[in-house]
Design a protein around this motif. Structure first.
Motif, PDB file in Angstrom:
ATOM      1  N   UNK A 182      -8.782   8.101   0.867  1.00  0.00           N
ATOM      2  CA  UNK A 182      -7.503   7.482   0.663  1.00  0.00           C
ATOM      3  C   UNK A 182      -7.282   6.019   0.611  1.00  0.00           C
ATOM      4  N   UNK A 183      -7.986   5.720   1.806  1.00  0.00           N
ATOM      5  CA  UNK A 183      -7.892   3.970   2.157  1.00  0.00           C
ATOM      6  C   UNK A 183      -8.559   3.375   0.787  1.00  0.00           C
TER       7      UNK A 183
ATOM      8  N   UNK B 273      -8.842   4.331  -2.069  1.00  0.00           N
ATOM      9  CA  UNK B 273      -8.214   4.690  -3.220  1.00  0.00           C
ATOM     10  C   UNK B 273      -6.976   3.400  -3.230  1.00  0.00           C
ATOM     11  N   UNK B 274      -6.332   3.447  -1.913  1.00  0.00           N
ATOM     12  CA  UNK B 274      -5.162   2.478  -1.964  1.00  0.00           C
ATOM     13  C   UNK B 274      -5.695   0.942  -2.186  1.00  0.00           C
TER      14      UNK B 274
END
Lengths: 195, 207
Positions: free
Chosen positions: A68-69, A71-72
């Motif tokens: 997720x990080x 992706x962010x």
């Protein structure tokens, strides 16, 4: 008694009185707190609140995927690129051109709407005028003989409006006949024409 | 006598916030100076907490991932408008809260299921021999949490799950300090009411 005098003007009695009052108030608050805290109702409520809190705190945290990080940050980098591009002079120029184009297009559209509404209004007025005219004055829309209906008698192109069907005389002669005949004769003539 | 401990607690909290906030402010300064990669430090620090908050609020994994990403992108876009970088955490949670509530309103997510679902679920899984009892207990608490109104759920998640102070919650939700206290009180009370039947069942089955 003025309680808001400067401290040096206040008498020692007044100051001690105020202190007494403050202590009394604090004692009252302490008493109320003690009573509240010792009451069964308060204890029960406090326990249940604490229980809820502990239950919630015992819940495991949801763990997001480690990607997720990444992706962010990918989105953030893309956004950074967009923001950098927006700052370049070429994009500024493009944006200003776009604004001018939109402004011109809006003006043209506004003018067109105005022109259209004006022509619609004119057409509507002409149609109303044509309907109010005797037969033949306005042959077709747009071919009007007169600009002003009051000029009706000043032209030679007027077809006679009340000429009965089948009456084969000149209009002027018809009018003379109409006036010279008696009323009974006129009625008989009308009946004859209707038949 | 009653005032002293409260003051001490508040001072401790403020010190903790300041330390963390100063660190955040330093990173924000670097991001604003053009170092985009420094934002990664903020992302690494907060993404799990923001995800957990959103996930508890909406209970949909994919949407929670998307909204966490959206929250950070919004934060990055508007970073220059943040007046006090020391309060980045509260600001970020506020963005997350607004994003989540917008999502809930748009999708009209129904979190109020039948009242009996909880009880049935609990009775089915209360066998102590079952290995998943604890997991089910968590699921039940989460289910009860989901039955709360969005504002009550939000405040409990922020307070009890995320461990934010009342002052921070007041900043995040933009409500007065007293309202935070009363809302937490009523939210816990409602949660207790929802979980009470289960507690009674549990005590009966044990006796």
């Amino acid at each position: 008694m003025n309680l808001y005098r400067p401290q040096e003007q206040q008498t020692p009695e007044l100051i001690s009185g105020l202190l007494d009052n403050e202590i009394k108030c604090q004692n009252m608050i302490n008493d109320i707190n003690a009573k509240l805290e010792s009451s069964e109702e308060f204890k029960a409520e406090y326990d249940s609140q604490l229980k809820c809190k502990k239950m919630l705190q015992s819940l495991e945290h949801y763990q997001p995927t480690p990607f997720l990080s990444t992706r962010i940050m990918a989105s953030v980098r893309a956004e950074a690129k967009v923001q950098t591009a927006k700052k370049s002079p070429f994009v500024h120029w493009l944006i200003s051109i776009k604004r001018v184009t939109i402004g011109v297009a809006a003006s043209v559209a506004l003018f067109s709407v105005g022109a259209l509404s004006y022509s619609m209004h004119s057409a509507y007025t002409n149609i109303r005028l044509a309907k109010s005219m005797p037969n033949g004055v306005y042959k077709t829309f747009g071919e009007s003989t007169f600009d002003n209906p009051r000029d009706l008698g000043a032209t030679h192109n007027v077809s006679f409006p009340v000429q009965p069907v089948g009456y084969e005389v000149e209009p002027e002669q018809y009018l003379i006949d109409l006036h010279s005949r008696s009323e009974a004769e006129n009625k008989a003539e009308t009946k004859k024409v209707k038949k | 006598m009653l005032v002293k401990p409260l003051v001490q607690t508040q001072t401790l909290e403020v010190e903790q916030i300041d330390t963390s906030g100063i660190e955040d402010a330093g990173w924000i300064g670097r991001v604003l100076a053009g170092d985009t990669e420094s934002f990664g430090l903020l992302v690494n620090k907060y993404y799990a907490r923001i995800y957990n908050f959103i996930r508890t609020m909406i209970r949909m994994d994919d949407d929670a991932l998307d909204m966490t990403q959206e929250t950070f992108v919004k934060a990055y876009k508007n970073l220059a408008t943040l007046k006090t970088p020391e309060r980045f955490k509260s600001w970020l949670f506020r963005i997350a809260s607004n994003t989540t509530l917008d999502f809930v309103r748009k999708r009209k997510i129904n979190t109020i299921d039948s009242e009996n679902t909880l009880r049935e679920q609990y009775i089915e899984n209360e066998n102590p021999e079952n290995e998943v009892v604890l997991a089910n207990r968590s699921a039940i608490i989460r289910e009860a949490l989901a039955k709360l109104k969005p504002d009550q759920r939000e405040i409990l998640v922020l307070c009890d799950l995320e461990g934010l102070s009342y002052q921070e919650i007041a900043e995040i939700l933009n409500i007065p300090f007293g309202t935070v206290q009363s809302r937490i009180f009523y939210a816990r009370k409602r949660l207790k009411d929802l979980l009470d039947p289960l507690t009674i069942d549990q005590s009966r089955s044990l006796s």
